[in-house]
Design a protein around this motif. Sequence first.
Motif, PDB file in Angstrom:
ATOM      1  N   SER A  14      25.382  -5.792  -3.056  1.00  0.00           N
ATOM      2  CA  SER A  14      26.173  -5.230  -1.947  1.00  0.00           C
ATOM      3  C   SER A  14      25.776  -5.893  -0.632  1.00  0.00           C
ATOM      4  O   SER A  14      24.930  -6.788  -0.595  1.00  0.00           O
ATOM      5  CB  SER A  14      25.921  -3.716  -1.850  1.00  0.00           C
ATOM      6  OG  SER A  14      24.657  -3.449  -1.245  1.00  0.00           O
ATOM      7  N   VAL A  15      26.358  -5.404   0.454  1.00  0.00           N
ATOM      8  CA  VAL A  15      26.018  -5.918   1.786  1.00  0.00           C
ATOM      9  C   VAL A  15      24.564  -5.649   2.154  1.00  0.00           C
ATOM     10  O   VAL A  15      24.041  -6.237   3.099  1.00  0.00           O
ATOM     11  CB  VAL A  15      26.927  -5.321   2.888  1.00  0.00           C
ATOM     12  CG1 VAL A  15      28.355  -5.810   2.748  1.00  0.00           C
ATOM     13  CG2 VAL A  15      26.868  -3.795   2.883  1.00  0.00           C
ATOM     14  N   VAL A  16      23.890  -4.787   1.411  1.00  0.00           N
ATOM     15  CA  VAL A  16      22.475  -4.542   1.670  1.00  0.00           C
ATOM     16  C   VAL A  16      21.648  -5.797   1.364  1.00  0.00           C
ATOM     17  O   VAL A  16      20.584  -5.986   1.933  1.00  0.00           O
ATOM     18  CB  VAL A  16      21.973  -3.314   0.879  1.00  0.00           C
ATOM     19  CG1 VAL A  16      20.484  -3.082   1.080  1.00  0.00           C
ATOM     20  CG2 VAL A  16      22.753  -2.071   1.298  1.00  0.00           C
ATOM     21  N   SER A  17      22.147  -6.678   0.491  1.00  0.00           N
ATOM     22  CA  SER A  17      21.516  -7.993   0.332  1.00  0.00           C
ATOM     23  C   SER A  17      22.556  -9.070   0.609  1.00  0.00           C
ATOM     24  O   SER A  17      22.929  -9.273   1.759  1.00  0.00           O
ATOM     25  CB  SER A  17      20.822  -8.142  -1.031  1.00  0.00           C
ATOM     26  OG  SER A  17      21.710  -8.084  -2.119  1.00  0.00           O
ATOM     27  N   ASP A  18      23.084  -9.749  -0.415  1.00  0.00           N
ATOM     28  CA  ASP A  18      23.992 -10.872  -0.136  1.00  0.00           C
ATOM     29  C   ASP A  18      25.376 -10.698  -0.744  1.00  0.00           C
ATOM     30  O   ASP A  18      26.106 -11.673  -0.920  1.00  0.00           O
ATOM     31  CB  ASP A  18      23.371 -12.192  -0.600  1.00  0.00           C
ATOM     32  CG  ASP A  18      23.132 -12.241  -2.111  1.00  0.00           C
ATOM     33  OD1 ASP A  18      23.167 -11.176  -2.755  1.00  0.00           O
ATOM     34  OD2 ASP A  18      22.897 -13.339  -2.637  1.00  0.00           O
ATOM     35  N   ASP A  72      20.416  -4.995  -5.585  1.00  0.00           N
ATOM     36  CA  ASP A  72      20.300  -5.888  -4.435  1.00  0.00           C
ATOM     37  C   ASP A  72      18.992  -6.681  -4.484  1.00  0.00           C
ATOM     38  O   ASP A  72      17.966  -6.206  -4.983  1.00  0.00           O
ATOM     39  CB  ASP A  72      20.384  -5.090  -3.132  1.00  0.00           C
ATOM     40  CG  ASP A  72      21.818  -4.783  -2.753  1.00  0.00           C
ATOM     41  OD1 ASP A  72      22.653  -5.708  -2.814  1.00  0.00           O
ATOM     42  OD2 ASP A  72      22.116  -3.625  -2.405  1.00  0.00           O
ATOM     43  N   HIS A  73      19.040  -7.896  -3.922  1.00  0.00           N
ATOM     44  CA  HIS A  73      17.880  -8.782  -3.934  1.00  0.00           C
ATOM     45  C   HIS A  73      16.722  -8.205  -3.124  1.00  0.00           C
ATOM     46  O   HIS A  73      16.851  -7.975  -1.914  1.00  0.00           O
ATOM     47  CB  HIS A  73      18.247 -10.146  -3.330  1.00  0.00           C
ATOM     48  CG  HIS A  73      19.130 -10.972  -4.191  1.00  0.00           C
ATOM     49  ND1 HIS A  73      18.684 -11.635  -5.314  1.00  0.00           N
ATOM     50  CD2 HIS A  73      20.446 -11.267  -4.101  1.00  0.00           C
ATOM     51  CE1 HIS A  73      19.685 -12.296  -5.865  1.00  0.00           C
ATOM     52  NE2 HIS A  73      20.775 -12.082  -5.159  1.00  0.00           N
ATOM     53  N   ASP A  74      15.595  -7.993  -3.788  1.00  0.00           N
ATOM     54  CA  ASP A  74      14.342  -7.635  -3.108  1.00  0.00           C
ATOM     55  C   ASP A  74      14.518  -6.446  -2.153  1.00  0.00           C
ATOM     56  O   ASP A  74      13.898  -6.384  -1.100  1.00  0.00           O
ATOM     57  CB  ASP A  74      13.786  -8.851  -2.339  1.00  0.00           C
ATOM     58  CG  ASP A  74      13.586 -10.045  -3.245  1.00  0.00           C
ATOM     59  OD1 ASP A  74      12.944  -9.891  -4.289  1.00  0.00           O
ATOM     60  OD2 ASP A  74      14.091 -11.143  -2.921  1.00  0.00           O
TER      61      ASP A  74
END
Length: 287
Positions: free
Chosen positions: A13-17, A41-43
């Motif tokens: 999601s927009v929380v990562s990329d 989400d990434h990391d």
Amino acid sequence: MTSYLNADLHCHSVVSDGTLTPEELAARAKANGVELWSLTDHDEIGGQHRAAAAARSQGMAYLTGTEISVTFAGNTVHIVGLGFDPDNTALAQGLAATRGGRGERAQEMAAQLAQVGIHGAYEGALKFVGNPELISRTHFARFLVETQVCRDTNEVFRKYLTEGKPGYVPHRWATLGDAVRWITEAGGLAVIAHPARYKFTANEEYALFSEFKAHGGAGVEVVTGSHTAAEYVTYAAMADEFGLAASRGSDFHSPDESHTDLGTLPYLPGHLTPIWETLADRVQPAT
């Protein structure tokens, strides 16, 4: 729950990329027939409560998720965590530490791109970042497409953002042991994401799976958006060989960029143990 479940346990999601909010992803997953969903989400686990609430509102079962970047044999490998406590402090601190180097790396990438005549890349990439701590190559790629330096994000990566090209800066991530420990100590299970993508030699890949299993890793993505049908078979065999559960996930990032939409993959091969069966007590029910 069986192998013949439309589970999508890998998306962003927009929380990562990614480009969609957790709520938009949940609606899209539901519309595509997903029965069990996870946002990875990434990391980052900052979107987990939103995603779980969105899944409930759509009538979908939910597993908490994240995708942790690790360095193994000189390459970046991704480990998905599923079914953990999203409020676990040690996991949150570990992910914050591994995110920490992204801003400095992004500045170096922008400096290298400026040397080949592409200016303002850092500021341009920031426009596409939902979470500035998670600025990544994907955000630079979107800027280079927007400014018509390249036709699409695949061309950007090919020309600028892979090893040996201007704009590529490696990042030192967590270790494999760190990632598996953070996930398992938070009550979840660790899964090797899209193993065919890493282009390891046979010996390196065997070492990855062996070390992952020794650290307490539990699963491998067999059916994923970046695997071919032949690779489904290859990694089903690897799951059998190493006694790992099997996972399934599209790795969806964006309607405009992703090859595979949420919920559209084939089912897992029937003889494998689905990771969601191993995590049955951690699945948040649809209602």
